[in-house]
Design a protein around this motif. Structure first.
Motif, PDB file in Angstrom:
ATOM      1  N   HIS A  51      67.789  95.777  52.234  1.00  0.00           N
ATOM      2  CA  HIS A  51      68.896  94.853  52.496  1.00  0.00           C
ATOM      3  C   HIS A  51      70.218  95.349  51.917  1.00  0.00           C
ATOM      4  CE1 HIS A  51      70.768  91.003  53.328  1.00  0.00           C
ATOM      5  NE2 HIS A  51      71.175  90.942  52.060  1.00  0.00           N
ATOM      6  N   TYR A  52      70.160  96.014  50.786  1.00  0.00           N
ATOM      7  CA  TYR A  52      71.379  96.496  50.126  1.00  0.00           C
ATOM      8  C   TYR A  52      71.630  97.982  50.377  1.00  0.00           C
ATOM      9  CZ  TYR A  52      71.164  92.001  47.859  1.00  0.00           C
ATOM     10  OH  TYR A  52      71.115  90.649  47.644  1.00  0.00           O
ATOM     11  N   GLY A  53      70.996  98.528  51.397  1.00  0.00           N
ATOM     12  CA  GLY A  53      71.219  99.921  51.746  1.00  0.00           C
ATOM     13  C   GLY A  53      70.360 100.921  50.986  1.00  0.00           C
ATOM     14  N   ASP A  54      69.451 100.427  50.146  1.00  0.00           N
ATOM     15  CA  ASP A  54      68.583 101.326  49.391  1.00  0.00           C
ATOM     16  C   ASP A  54      67.496 101.895  50.307  1.00  0.00           C
ATOM     17  OD1 ASP A  54      67.886  98.559  49.393  1.00  0.00           O
ATOM     18  OD2 ASP A  54      66.200  98.998  48.094  1.00  0.00           O
ATOM     19  N   ARG A  55      67.071 103.092  49.997  1.00  0.00           N
ATOM     20  CA  ARG A  55      66.041 103.768  50.792  1.00  0.00           C
ATOM     21  C   ARG A  55      64.662 103.200  50.464  1.00  0.00           C
ATOM     22  NH1 ARG A  55      63.698 109.772  50.143  1.00  0.00           N
ATOM     23  NH2 ARG A  55      62.978 108.746  48.263  1.00  0.00           N
ATOM     24  N   ILE A  56      63.887 102.955  51.507  1.00  0.00           N
ATOM     25  CA  ILE A  56      62.493 102.539  51.358  1.00  0.00           C
ATOM     26  C   ILE A  56      61.657 103.466  52.224  1.00  0.00           C
ATOM     27  CG2 ILE A  56      60.796 100.717  51.745  1.00  0.00           C
ATOM     28  CD1 ILE A  56      63.082  98.684  51.451  1.00  0.00           C
ATOM     29  N   LEU A  57      60.667 104.103  51.622  1.00  0.00           N
ATOM     30  CA  LEU A  57      59.726 104.925  52.373  1.00  0.00           C
ATOM     31  C   LEU A  57      58.492 104.090  52.660  1.00  0.00           C
ATOM     32  CD1 LEU A  57      59.842 108.291  50.392  1.00  0.00           C
ATOM     33  CD2 LEU A  57      60.918 107.771  52.581  1.00  0.00           C
ATOM     34  N   VAL A  58      57.965 104.227  53.857  1.00  0.00           N
ATOM     35  CA  VAL A  58      56.732 103.546  54.229  1.00  0.00           C
ATOM     36  C   VAL A  58      55.678 104.628  54.451  1.00  0.00           C
ATOM     37  CG1 VAL A  58      55.618 101.983  55.852  1.00  0.00           C
ATOM     38  CG2 VAL A  58      58.072 101.750  55.385  1.00  0.00           C
ATOM     39  N   PHE A  59      54.626 104.594  53.635  1.00  0.00           N
ATOM     40  CA  PHE A  59      53.500 105.505  53.802  1.00  0.00           C
ATOM     41  C   PHE A  59      52.389 104.734  54.486  1.00  0.00           C
ATOM     42  CE2 PHE A  59      55.496 107.341  49.963  1.00  0.00           C
ATOM     43  CZ  PHE A  59      55.649 108.652  50.397  1.00  0.00           C
ATOM     44  N   SER A  60      51.810 105.326  55.537  1.00  0.00           N
ATOM     45  CA  SER A  60      50.703 104.658  56.217  1.00  0.00           C
ATOM     46  C   SER A  60      49.696 105.695  56.700  1.00  0.00           C
ATOM     47  CB  SER A  60      51.216 103.807  57.386  1.00  0.00           C
ATOM     48  OG  SER A  60      51.935 104.599  58.299  1.00  0.00           O
ATOM     49  N   ALA A  61      48.476 105.224  56.878  1.00  0.00           N
ATOM     50  CA  ALA A  61      47.400 106.088  57.369  1.00  0.00           C
ATOM     51  C   ALA A  61      46.444 105.238  58.178  1.00  0.00           C
ATOM     52  CB  ALA A  61      46.659 106.739  56.207  1.00  0.00           C
TER      53      ALA A  61
END
Length: 150
Positions: A51-61
């Protein structure tokens, strides 16, 4: 365990800007098997923005191979709250015959398996007919078999 009544298992976790991505990846790998050539199981990595422009990585398998699904389930057998999990199956299985769990990411990083926050487990339960009641019954059968093997 001769038959696995799950079509697949999806595992997913988020890595926030305040977290070390290698540690988050390692936590997710707690549940994943090694591939046949001893390479790490392939993870999908998607970058998103908070929401505040911070990076979020999504790991999935996604685990689809029967032996690999067995491995993921065998890790679940280490749950301290295993009986609670079985008791809550009616609430954890959806009308679409999916089994949902949330697992503790910090515990997973330490090699432990606990219900909690951070890692989402979604397993598509085989059910013929594809009804929730049948899926709950099948999930209960496989989890009780897991518990009895331990």
């Amino acid at each position: 365990m001769p038959q696995i009544p799950l079509h697949y298992v999806d595992l997913r976790t988020f890595c926030y800007a305040t977290e070390d991505e290698k540690r988050v990846e390692e936590a997710l790998r707690t549940f994943l098997p090694e591939s046949e050539d001893d390479e790490p199981f392939e993870l999908e990595r998607t970058e998103s923005e908070g929401h505040y422009g911070d990076r979020i990585l999504v790991f999935s398998a996604r685990v689809e191979n029967a032996d690999e699904v067995r491995h993921v389930l065998s890790r679940l057998a280490d749950l301290e709250e295993f009986d609670r999990l079985i008791d809550e199956l009616d609430e954890r299985v959806t009308e679409n015959t999916e089994l949902f769990l949330r697992l503790d990411k910090q515990a997973a990083f330490e090699g432990n398996v606990r219900l909690g926050e951070g890692i989402t487990f979604r397993g598509k339960v085989e059910a013929y007919p594809a009804k929730k009641e049948q899926a709950v019954e099948n999930a209960e059968e496989v989890l009780e078999r897991l518990r009895d093997e331990e």
